[in-house]
Motif scaffolding. Structure first.
Motif, PDB file in Angstrom:
ATOM      1  N   TRP A 919      44.042  47.339  48.750  1.00  0.00           N
ATOM      2  CA  TRP A 919      44.384  48.430  47.816  1.00  0.00           C
ATOM      3  C   TRP A 919      45.358  47.969  46.746  1.00  0.00           C
ATOM      4  O   TRP A 919      45.293  48.431  45.599  1.00  0.00           O
ATOM      5  CB  TRP A 919      44.972  49.605  48.596  1.00  0.00           C
ATOM      6  CG  TRP A 919      43.927  50.450  49.261  1.00  0.00           C
ATOM      7  CD1 TRP A 919      43.481  50.353  50.537  1.00  0.00           C
ATOM      8  CD2 TRP A 919      43.195  51.516  48.654  1.00  0.00           C
ATOM      9  NE1 TRP A 919      42.520  51.293  50.786  1.00  0.00           N
ATOM     10  CE2 TRP A 919      42.323  52.026  49.644  1.00  0.00           C
ATOM     11  CE3 TRP A 919      43.188  52.084  47.384  1.00  0.00           C
ATOM     12  CZ2 TRP A 919      41.450  53.102  49.394  1.00  0.00           C
ATOM     13  CZ3 TRP A 919      42.340  53.141  47.130  1.00  0.00           C
ATOM     14  CH2 TRP A 919      41.466  53.641  48.120  1.00  0.00           C
ATOM     15  N   ILE A 920      46.271  47.067  47.112  1.00  0.00           N
ATOM     16  CA  ILE A 920      47.232  46.581  46.116  1.00  0.00           C
ATOM     17  C   ILE A 920      46.509  45.884  44.964  1.00  0.00           C
ATOM     18  O   ILE A 920      46.809  46.100  43.785  1.00  0.00           O
ATOM     19  CB  ILE A 920      48.252  45.632  46.778  1.00  0.00           C
ATOM     20  CG1 ILE A 920      49.131  46.411  47.761  1.00  0.00           C
ATOM     21  CG2 ILE A 920      49.117  44.955  45.717  1.00  0.00           C
ATOM     22  CD1 ILE A 920      50.074  45.537  48.563  1.00  0.00           C
ATOM     23  N   VAL A 921      45.513  45.057  45.315  1.00  0.00           N
ATOM     24  CA  VAL A 921      44.785  44.337  44.273  1.00  0.00           C
ATOM     25  C   VAL A 921      44.045  45.303  43.355  1.00  0.00           C
ATOM     26  O   VAL A 921      44.086  45.185  42.127  1.00  0.00           O
ATOM     27  CB  VAL A 921      43.795  43.329  44.920  1.00  0.00           C
ATOM     28  CG1 VAL A 921      42.885  42.726  43.870  1.00  0.00           C
ATOM     29  CG2 VAL A 921      44.554  42.241  45.652  1.00  0.00           C
ATOM     30  N   VAL A 922      43.376  46.303  43.942  1.00  0.00           N
ATOM     31  CA  VAL A 922      42.603  47.259  43.130  1.00  0.00           C
ATOM     32  C   VAL A 922      43.522  48.088  42.232  1.00  0.00           C
ATOM     33  O   VAL A 922      43.300  48.229  41.014  1.00  0.00           O
ATOM     34  CB  VAL A 922      41.752  48.163  44.041  1.00  0.00           C
ATOM     35  CG1 VAL A 922      41.128  49.296  43.235  1.00  0.00           C
ATOM     36  CG2 VAL A 922      40.685  47.344  44.736  1.00  0.00           C
ATOM     37  N   LEU A 923      44.550  48.682  42.819  1.00  0.00           N
ATOM     38  CA  LEU A 923      45.429  49.578  42.050  1.00  0.00           C
ATOM     39  C   LEU A 923      46.216  48.808  40.999  1.00  0.00           C
ATOM     40  O   LEU A 923      46.403  49.292  39.875  1.00  0.00           O
ATOM     41  CB  LEU A 923      46.378  50.307  43.009  1.00  0.00           C
ATOM     42  CG  LEU A 923      45.701  51.307  43.966  1.00  0.00           C
ATOM     43  CD1 LEU A 923      46.709  51.836  44.975  1.00  0.00           C
ATOM     44  CD2 LEU A 923      45.080  52.460  43.178  1.00  0.00           C
ATOM     45  N   ALA A 924      46.696  47.613  41.342  1.00  0.00           N
ATOM     46  CA  ALA A 924      47.433  46.824  40.359  1.00  0.00           C
ATOM     47  C   ALA A 924      46.520  46.411  39.210  1.00  0.00           C
ATOM     48  O   ALA A 924      46.955  46.312  38.050  1.00  0.00           O
ATOM     49  CB  ALA A 924      48.041  45.595  41.031  1.00  0.00           C
ATOM     50  N   THR A 925      45.230  46.152  39.501  1.00  0.00           N
ATOM     51  CA  THR A 925      44.284  45.821  38.439  1.00  0.00           C
ATOM     52  C   THR A 925      44.065  47.016  37.522  1.00  0.00           C
ATOM     53  O   THR A 925      44.076  46.893  36.290  1.00  0.00           O
ATOM     54  CB  THR A 925      42.946  45.368  39.035  1.00  0.00           C
ATOM     55  OG1 THR A 925      43.169  44.239  39.884  1.00  0.00           O
ATOM     56  CG2 THR A 925      41.960  45.012  37.942  1.00  0.00           C
ATOM     57  N   LEU A 926      43.852  48.196  38.110  1.00  0.00           N
ATOM     58  CA  LEU A 926      43.636  49.399  37.294  1.00  0.00           C
ATOM     59  C   LEU A 926      44.859  49.719  36.441  1.00  0.00           C
ATOM     60  O   LEU A 926      44.742  50.151  35.286  1.00  0.00           O
ATOM     61  CB  LEU A 926      43.307  50.585  38.206  1.00  0.00           C
ATOM     62  CG  LEU A 926      41.958  50.533  38.925  1.00  0.00           C
ATOM     63  CD1 LEU A 926      41.845  51.673  39.929  1.00  0.00           C
ATOM     64  CD2 LEU A 926      40.819  50.611  37.914  1.00  0.00           C
ATOM     65  N   LEU A 927      46.033  49.473  36.998  1.00  0.00           N
ATOM     66  CA  LEU A 927      47.266  49.742  36.251  1.00  0.00           C
ATOM     67  C   LEU A 927      47.689  48.567  35.376  1.00  0.00           C
ATOM     68  O   LEU A 927      48.674  48.677  34.644  1.00  0.00           O
ATOM     69  CB  LEU A 927      48.400  50.070  37.236  1.00  0.00           C
ATOM     70  CG  LEU A 927      48.287  51.417  37.967  1.00  0.00           C
ATOM     71  CD1 LEU A 927      49.311  51.484  39.094  1.00  0.00           C
ATOM     72  CD2 LEU A 927      48.502  52.570  36.995  1.00  0.00           C
ATOM     73  N   ARG A 928      46.947  47.415  35.503  1.00  0.00           N
ATOM     74  CA  ARG A 928      47.277  46.188  34.760  1.00  0.00           C
ATOM     75  C   ARG A 928      48.706  45.746  35.056  1.00  0.00           C
ATOM     76  O   ARG A 928      49.445  45.354  34.158  1.00  0.00           O
ATOM     77  CB  ARG A 928      47.067  46.398  33.257  1.00  0.00           C
ATOM     78  CG  ARG A 928      45.600  46.739  32.921  1.00  0.00           C
ATOM     79  CD  ARG A 928      45.420  46.975  31.431  1.00  0.00           C
ATOM     80  NE  ARG A 928      44.044  47.325  31.130  1.00  0.00           N
ATOM     81  CZ  ARG A 928      43.071  46.444  30.889  1.00  0.00           C
ATOM     82  NH1 ARG A 928      43.347  45.159  30.923  1.00  0.00           N
ATOM     83  NH2 ARG A 928      41.843  46.847  30.634  1.00  0.00           N
TER      84      ARG A 928
END
Length: 980
Positions: A919-928
């Motif tokens: 989840w960290i990878v996905v959310l950090a990607t969406l939030l850049r």
């Protein structure tokens, strides 16, 4: 001329220059028997000189106190003598006034012994006495000078220390209000009923604990008359009040006032349209579509008002769309729809009219004209569309000066002194159009000469017979339909003393109804609206007791008093709101109050009249229920069902009835001898039965319960219905917010077990409807009602490094399973159920990746998301594939909106706390959030290469190319090391 001297004696001087010498009044000690023998009337009675006081000429002055005020009321043969020690003596005089000082006789001592000023309203026969205590006492001179009431600023938070003693009192020319000035601060105007109409002192709220202290040197807008008022005086017409500040005689302050179109005298009243008129303008109260009241300012044409100042008479047509305004000469008309004035084209015709009254008869305006040359009066009838001599429909000479006039449909009532009543019938021959001038004829249909010793009327209104609903809709358009007109057989009479009575025009019999009335509104047969709520009553009146509602009886005598009058404390307006009219289609009373506003361009604050509305529907419904008129009450409620205030009215109806039931029970507990009556309780049942016909019932009942003590809930719900059944009804209707309000009631009446069961059902339903704030309240209730909820502890879970299969990059690692067993401590079944429901809903949201709802759920219910993520890492919270997860979550969150980005930040913080890398990878990607990704990748380059390969392999992830480039720049050394 009578002079009061500093030694307590009186000195009489004739206007011919005859100095008649000083004399004093004989002040003797009164005992109870002497006072009781005095006649009620303040005129010369049959009392002997021994008991009434006597004229004592040329005797040594026995009284040392100075006379500081003399007040003469010749019409009442009354002389008031005020002494410096606060004594106020009432004296009677002869028919010749002060010519015969031997007939000046002391009747009694008035006041409380601390009077400083006094003023008499001769028409109302009310004496206002100012005291050293800062209050004003009102005495009824028509009733042996009995104390009516007192007015003061105590209830507004001001004590005598703030205002000082009363310094001056002045009644308006028509005796409808009086101004009070204080020695230390301020000026206030009160109506005769004790309503505070205007005040220069700042409002600080009712029943303030501490009196305010406003220092003149503070940086604030200056308050008028801050140093006190030394003198006040009304102008001739009552439009302006002049005041002189204490210790500041170099200037005079002038306050402008407006008058209400009250139902007095010879002018018609404003019924649907409430109008206030000033000396050169009109203020019209308008009801907007939003049910807000606003005031429209109408400036009169300068060409008219400059020549005929001031405004003296105003009348509104029955539909409220046309206004007639008369100044010193002539009259003008205003069309509210077209916003146009109509005036006389010939100024000579205008100057020949001295208007003494205005009445509307449909599209015809009737003018009561005074002819100066012959000292006579006449009625002039003009069509609404043309003010000109050529369009004059009729000229009707009157026998004398009219005292009171009224109109109903085709009938005109005119009264003369002493009390002669003439009723005319108006007949119009021809069509009333601009191209045609029809003939209008008046025929006398009734003449009465009533011999009465009472004071003359100030207002009279026709009382039409109580028609059925169908006949009330008939419109009298043609002469044939006029045959169905019924001449009113009764009329209401209001006298200057406040007495309201009913006059039978058939036999001349007058029936006294009540007293202390200031104004009244006849409602029956007056409204043009088909859906008029106040047609259910005959009339309303207003006085110091508040409002009284009058209903027609269903018996032989429709105006039988014992079934007729209804005094309702709920209709008592705020003492700063003066009622001026009715909105029949809305069932509300319109009042006016003062509002202060401040401007930088003026020294003083602005006094603005502000309209306010008070509904009367709940009062009307309660009265009908009290009289067991269930069908009529239901029909009245149905008329108002679409009004915005309807639910509020039903709530007040049930609350007032229930409150009366509680009060009665408390009285019975304190006084065992009082028998318990079932009428009040049956009224509570009838009120519930009435409200049950409307969908607002469920919400109204629980709202009333929340406003009352829980000790009395059993009485309420024994009439309203069982609380669990009402809850179930709300539940089935999906009215979950209302159902939640019943939980506390159920807990008290049915027990905690039942309430917890209902709360659990409701919790599940609110979660299904995503009502998370309400769900949070239910959770807190359940936790309070059960044993203290302790979150269950779980074993620490080691994070597996083998989750590369989560990405598209090939991996030889498998996906190990995690034991997801939950360990609950010993808890009550209730608390375990709460946690199971919350966990189940969280799993539902997480499985569907409804992340915004998940955030709202966590915030609303205070759900422990960290514990849940730790347990569900390889369960419902697991992401099987990075690419599909990134695409799906990006679609769900819609990162273009601020709220979605805040939700993503919230989730990212929780995922980081449990080190949930997927989840960290996905959310950090969406939030850049490149710094979060860098911290994750620089320790695990294999993860970085899988991440980069996945983003580059999918064209849909091209938008993250800049994020990849930024990460590649920061991870070169790590990548080089991995290659080696």
């Amino acid at each position: 001329m009578l002079l009061g001297l500093s030694d307590g004696s009186l000195y009489r001087i004739s206007w011919k220059g005859e100095f008649c010498g000083a004399f004093e009044l004989n002040h003797f000690p009164y005992d109870s028997s002497t006072v009781s023998l005095l006649p009620n009337s303040l005129s010369n009675g049959h009392a002997s000189a021994k008991t009434s006081g006597a004229f004592v000429p040329d005797l040594k002055v026995s009284r040392t106190c100075a006379i500081i005020q003399l007040e003469l009321c010749f019409s009442m043969r009354l002389l008031l003598v005020l002494y410096s020690d606060g004594k106020l003596m009432s004296c009677s005089i002869s028919k010749k006034g002060l010519k015969q000082p031997e007939f000046i006789k002391v009747e009694k001592e008035l006041g409380s012994g601390d009077a400083v000023c006094a003023s008499v309203a001769s028409e109302q026969q009310i004496l206002a006495v100012g005291t050293r205590r800062g209050i004003v006492e009102l005495y009824d001179l028509a009733d042996s000078a009995s104390l009516i009431r007192t007015v003061s600023l105590y209830d507004w938070g001001y004590a005598m220390d703030d205002t000082g003693s009363v310094s001056c009192i002045a009644w308006t020319p028509d005796n409808s209000a009086f101004a009070v000035g204080w020695r230390s601060r301020g000026l206030t105007v009160w109506s005769v009923s004790g309503c505070r109409l205007m005040s220069t002192i700042r409002q600080i709220g009712l029943s303030s604990v501490s009196s305010p202290v406003v220092k003149p040197n503070q940086d604030c807008i200056y308050e008028p008359l801050m140093s006190g008022t030394s003198q006040v005086q009304w102008d001739k017409y009552g439009y302006r009040l002049y005041a002189i500040e204490e210790g500041s005689s170099e200037r005079i302050l002038a306050f402008s006032f407006g008058k209400f179109c009250l139902n007095r005298g010879v002018s018609g009243m404003a019924y649907v349209r409430q109008v206030i008129y000033g000396e050169d303008r009109l203020l019209v109260v308008q009801s907007e579509d939003t049910d807000e009241l606003k005031i429209l300012h109408l400036n009169l044409p300068v060409s008219y008002i400059s020549q005929n100042w001031p405004v003296q008479h105003v009348a509104a047509s029955k539909d409220g769309m046309h206004l007639a305004v008369a100044g010193f000469h002539g009259l003008i008309l205003y069309d509210i729809r077209l916003k146009k004035w109509r005036v006389f084209g010939d100024i000579m015709q205008e100057q020949r009219i001295q208007c003494k009254g205005l009445l509307w008869l449909g599209n015809i305006i009737a003018v009561c004209n005074y002819i100066d040359s012959s000292n006579t009066y006449e009625l002039l009838f003009y069509p609404r569309y043309h003010l000109d001599q050529s369009s004059l429909l009729c000229r009707k000479p009157l026998l004398a000066k009219p005292m009171v006039m009224d109109v109903y449909q085709d009938y005109i009532l005119v009264t003369y002194r002493p009390f002669d009543v003439h009723i005319f019938h108006v007949k119009l021959f021809g069509e009333l159009t601009p191209s045609n001038t029809p003939d209008l004829q008046l025929s006398t249909v009734r003449e009465l000469s009533i011999m009465t010793a009472k004071s003359h009327p100030t207002a009279m209104r026709f009382i039409p017979d109580q028609f059925t609903g169908e006949s009330m809709l008939k419109k009298h358009i043609s002469s044939e339909e006029d045959l169905f007109d019924r001449e009113p057989a009764r009329c209401l009479i209001l006298r200057a003393t406040g007495e309201l009575s009913l006059l039978d025009l058939d036999d001349g019999r007058e029936r006294e109804l009540t007293n202390s009335v200031e104004l009244f509104w006849v409602t029956c047969g007056q409204s043009e609206e088909k859906m008029s709520l106040i047609e259910e009553v005959s009339w309303l009146d207003y006085g110091y007791r508040g409002m009284q509602v009058w209903y027609p009886s269903s018996g032989v005598d429709p105006f039988k008093q014992e079934d007729f009058l209804q005094l309702d404390p709920e209709l008592e307006f705020d003492r700063e709101v003066y009622p001026v009219g009715l909105l029949p289609n809305a069932g509300v009373v319109v009042g006016i109050s003062q509002r202060l506003s401040f401007s930088a361009c003026t020294e003083f604050p602005c006094f603005e009249p502000t309209p306010q509305a008070q509904t009367i529907l709940h009062c009307l419904l309660r009265h009908l229920l009290q009289r067991d008129k269930i069908v009529e009450a239901l029909r009245l409620a149905q008329l108002s069902a679409e009004k915005p205030h309807f639910s509020h009215c039903l709530e007040w109806l049930l609350f007032t009835v229930f409150d009366a039931e509680i009060t009665r029970e408390n009285i019975n507990k304190n006084h065992i001898s009082i028998p318990k009556r079932a009428t009040n309780f049956s009224l509570l049942e009838r009120a519930c039965d009435l409200i049950r016909n409307f969908p607002e019932y469920l919400n109204v009942v629980v709202s009333v319960a929340r406003k009352t003590d829980g000790r009395h809930w059993s009485d309420l719900f024994s009439a309203a219905g069982r609380s669990t059944e009402l809850f179930e009804d709300c539940f089935q209707r999906r009215w979950y917010r209302t159902a939640a309000c019943y939980i506390l009631v159920i807990s008290k009446l049915e027990g905690p077990a039942v309430s917890q069961y209902c709360a659990l059902r409701l919790l599940q339903a609110t979660l299904d409807e995503c009502l998370y704030e309400l769900a949070g309240e239910l959770v807190r209730f359940l936790l309070r009602s059960g044993r203290e909820f302790e979150p269950s502890s779980t074993d620490s879970e080691k994070l597996s490094p083998r989750f590369l299969g989560y990405f598209r990059f090939p991996s030889s690692y498998g996906s190990p399973s995690l034991d997801k067993s939950t360990s609950f401590k010993e808890q009550s079944p209730n608390l375990a159920s709460v946690k199971n429901i919350l966990v189940s809903h969280a799993s539902y949201l997480m499985s569907g990746k409804e992340l915004s709802k998940l955030v709202a759920f966590v915030k609303g219910t205070q759900f422990d998301l960290v514990e849940y993520l730790q347990r569900e890492r390889y369960g419902s919270a697991r992401l099987e594939n990075f690419a599909s997860g990134l695409e799906l979550i990006g679609q769900k969150l819609q990162m273009g909106t601020l709220q979605s980005r805040l939700d993503a930040e919230f989730l990212l913080a929780h995922m980081c706390s449990v080190k949930f890398k997927e989840w960290i990878v996905v959310l950090a990607t969406l939030l850049r959030r490149s710094e979060v990704l860098f911290d994750l990748f620089h320790h695990d380059m294999r993860l970085w290469k899988a991440y980069a390969f996945t983003l580059q392999s999918y064209p849909t992830f091209a938008e993250y190319q800049d994020l990849l480039e930024a990460l590649e720049e920061r991870l070169p050394s790590a990548a080089h090391t991995e290659e080696k």
